[in-house]
Design an enzyme around this catalytic site. Structure first.
Site, PDB file in Angstrom:
ATOM      1  N   GLU A 108       9.075   2.831   7.698  1.00 13.23           N
ATOM      2  CA  GLU A 108       9.300   3.990   6.833  1.00 13.23           C
ATOM      3  C   GLU A 108      10.690   4.599   6.928  1.00 13.23           C
ATOM      4  OE1 GLU A 108       5.023   6.119   6.660  1.00 13.23           O
ATOM      5  OE2 GLU A 108       5.424   4.861   8.391  1.00 13.23           O
ATOM      6  N   GLY A 154       0.810  -1.207   0.000  1.00 14.54           N
ATOM      7  CA  GLY A 154       0.000   0.000   0.000  1.00 14.54           C
ATOM      8  C   GLY A 154       0.842   1.254   0.000  1.00 14.54           C
TER       9      GLY A 154
END
Length: 717
Positions: free
Chosen positions: A676, A245
């Site tokens: 991240e 995603g």
């Protein structure tokens, strides 16, 4: 399989299966490699119909008429939904979901109709046959640094203030003996997960069942309940297996709304998988940015003044302003600071989350500016960052719960072989290949969100079995496996005794998979439920009664609203590049990252996340970019043939390491989040290495051959 189509609990697929470092293998690995794991578009209830959207062909305007005569003549045609006949939706704060509600076209690619047919081929043919007439309106799709519509938002993404100022930046910068003033730019970037956005929806007796490719089934259910005016208890959303995603599935997207609308309209189950070519306009992107960074330092390189000014764009549909200047409020000592965001709403598709929104863009600019400051001050780039380290967050004044940036820089330099590096640009070459090395720091804040979990102990023929459930989402990160590990550790039992259920709103509600917060947030709830179950089991003398034992947990009262410490993960990225002096082609020979991210719960899945982030950063630096067509306001690159991402040949040698970090102020599982931080700073490390190799400072991403060859003097001087 349950009536909702949930595949049920997943247990270990091998009894041991551990690599040398002892990390368990992914519990769902066998399901995925054998094709048994089913994704949103792979659920096909009896009588399923198929949908295909019709995007607008004008940059802005209104729909005057929709002629569906030819479309409805197609064999297998069922319906064409438009703003005139589509089910009505309730208002929502995310207007990107209010599809087919009026005749307005806010940007090219906005959905103006939906074709529904018995087969996907017929639905596509119907969509091609729909004739839409428009009344075009003047549009504005070009972002410029001096656009007259620029404004300073009160808050930017993440809830941060749009503007912050400390001290007297102007005076401190003017008085600084060493100064840098540079502007860095980058084009839009797109998430492009492997699995496109897809949903399968059906209504039964007033209940809505949805299989959705999302990063949070709980959020999807709550959104659908509001849009359709249905009690959320009558909605079940399953997102058990999700094929990536990168933020684009962090909030519900139009396909799940369209599928539910079409299912209600036709009375049939409806499946909708968005075509790859349409994703760029409807599921968000990282917006283009102009970033001016000014650093004023003493002769010793210590920063006295820092300004980070961002210009970016939003859309007229929904405000989204990426927080690119926020990392500069946290990274380095800066007694005099100005950080501000300016945005303009344009007639373009809406930007949204993309892996490390704000940090990826902002740290690219800041870390390139730090490299330029090191050159201006005559300091080694690693040493400059060490001199500007801080134990407190400059903007809030809060002490960091833990901050081991310096250790990451030093350990990375040792592993990379940084010592003895000649700082002069163009100092190394192999024939026509110019070689260079670069460094950049990495930073990502710690986020936590309340979640719930349940745990149950049951007697089986083989002994006691534990079943843990929470509506977490595994988007490919290995979350399912790590949560099972947390449960096993909290219960004090072997991993093979634990089954794990995730990805369904029939389970206790959980936060979405975003902001690198998943493991810490869900893990806290799982840990709490399992510790409670362990206590309950102890009360029964360690024996599970025939009816079993069960507990639930909710961390709503545990997650602090105003923590006393600033919390973040830190890291350091090192890159070596080769640049062909004749062609301008850049290749990354080596990438190395060292991180301080709290407790690493699974070395196998953690390394995968770190490496994946660095590879994405490589793409950001050298390959990826979406060009806005000013004539239409949409993107020229709409598939993986034109939107270039790194291939195996682009990724030669990538290493990820971490240092031991025990932070008692985090959460019971001790993790900070790792999904991240790998992308943050990687592009800057590569850009700095390119400058070291060539002497050319390219401040516009991606760094393509034309920008290097077009520089003053070129590369063959």
């Amino acid at each position: 399989m349950s009536p909702t189509g949930h595949d049920g609990p997943t247990g270990p697929t091998t009894p041991a299966g551990h690599p040398a470092d002892g990390a368990p293998v992914r519990l769902e690995g066998l399901l995925k490699v054998t094709g048994a794991a089913r994704y949103a578009a792979e659920h096909t209830p009896p009588g399923t119909a198929y949908a295909w959207p019709v995007p607008a062909r004008v940059a802005r305007g209104r729909v005057v008429a929709v002629d569906d005569g030819r479309a409805m003549a197609e064999p297998g045609a069922l319906a064409v939904l438009t703003h005139e006949n589509a089910p009505r939706l309730k208002e929502t704060d995310d207007a990107t979901l209010l599809v087919l509600q009026d005749d307005r076209v806010p940007h090219r690619g906005w959905y103006v109709a939906l074709a529904v047919a018995r087969t996907p081929e017929a639905a596509r043919a119907m969509a091609d046959a729909v004739v839409v007439s428009y009344e075009p309106e003047p549009h504005d799709a070009v972002l410029t640094p001096d656009h007259p519509g620029l404004y300073v938002p009160d808050v930017v993404n993440g809830g941060f203030p749009g503007s912050r100022e400390r001290g007297d930046f102007d005076a401190a910068y003017a008085a600084a003996p060493v100064r840098v003033d540079a502007t860095y730019t980058q084009t839009a970037l797109h998430n492009h997960p492997m699995e496109p956005h897809a949903s399968t929806a059906r209504w039964e007796d007033g209940r809505l069942f949805v299989h959705d490719s999302s990063q949070g089934a709980t959020t999807v259910r709550e959104t659908l309940a509001g849009l359709f005016g249905v009690d959320k208890r009558l909605i079940t959303v399953v997102s058990e297996h999700v094929g990536g995603g990168f933020g684009s599935k962090g909030t519900p997207r139009p396909q799940v709304v369209l599928a539910a609308m079409a299912a209600r309209h036709t009375g049939l189950p409806v499946k909708l998988a968005l075509p790859r070519a349409q994703l760029a306009a409807v599921v968000g992107h990282r917006p283009p940015v102009f970033q001016r960074v000014r650093l004023g330092a003493g002769e010793d390189g210590v920063i006295r003044a820092l300004a980070h000014e961002v210009v970016t764009r939003s859309s007229t549909v929904r405000e989204f302003v990426e927080q690119a200047a926020v990392p500069s409020r946290a990274m380095y000592t800066s007694p005099h600071s100005r950080t501000v965001h300016r945005a303009v709403a344009l007639d373009v598709p809406g930007p949204s989350w993309m892996r490390a929104p704000g940090e990826a863009s902002g740290m690219y600019a800041l870390e390139c500016a730090m490299d330029e400051l090191a050159g201006a001050a005559g300091l080694d780039p690693v040493e400059l960052r060490i001199r500007n380290d801080t134990a407190t967050e400059p903007d809030s004044g809060k002490p960091y719960s833990s901050r081991h940036l310096v250790e990451c820089l030093r350990e990375g330099a040792r592993r990379f072989g940084w010592a003895g590096r000649d700082p002069r640009p163009r100092s190394r070459a192999e024939g026509r290949l110019l070689l260079g090395t670069g460094v950049a720091a990495a930073y990502y804040p710690v986020y936590l969100a309340p979640s719930r979990a349940r745990a149950r102990a049951e007697r089986t023929a083989d002994g006691v079995r534990f079943l843990v459930g929470t509506d977490a989402t595994d988007i490919g990160t290995g979350a399912r496996t790590v949560l099972a590990q947390i449960a096993a550790e909290a219960l004090g039992v072997p991993l093979e005794r634990v089954g794990i259920e995730i990805g369904s709103t029939d389970l206790p509600a959980a936060s979405l998979a975003g902001g690198s917060s998943g493991t810490a947030s869900w893990g806290w709830a799982v840990h709490k439920a399992c510790r409670a179950l362990g206590g309950l089991l102890a009360e029964h003398g360690g024996t599970v009664p025939p009816e079993g034992l069960a507990t639930t947990a909710d961390t709503a009262d545990d997650v602090p609203a105003e923590p006393r410490h600033a919390k973040a993960a830190f890291g350091a990225h090192f890159a070596e590049v080769e640049v062909d002096a004749d062609t301008g082609e850049t290749r990354v020979r080596r990438l190395l990252g060292v991180y301080a991210a709290g407790r690493i719960l699974n070395a196998r899945t953690a390394r995968s996340q770190f490496v994946g982030g660095m590879v994405m950063g490589l793409g950001m630096a050298l390959l990826e970019g979406s060009t806005t067509d000013p004539r239409f306001g949409d993107f020229a690159e709409r598939d993986l043939a034109s939107y270039h991402v790194p291939a195996c040949a682009d990724v030669r040698d990538v290493e990820a390491h971490w240092i031991a970090e025990d932070d008692p102020h985090l959460n019971p599982v001790g993790g900070k989040g790792i999904g991240e931080i790998g992308i943050v700073g990687t592009a800057a490390a590569i850009a700095n290495a390119v400058h070291h190799a060539t002497g050319v400072r390219v401040r516009d991403l991606p760094i393509t051959p034309d920008k290097l060859l077009g520089a003053a003097g070129g590369l063959s001087r």
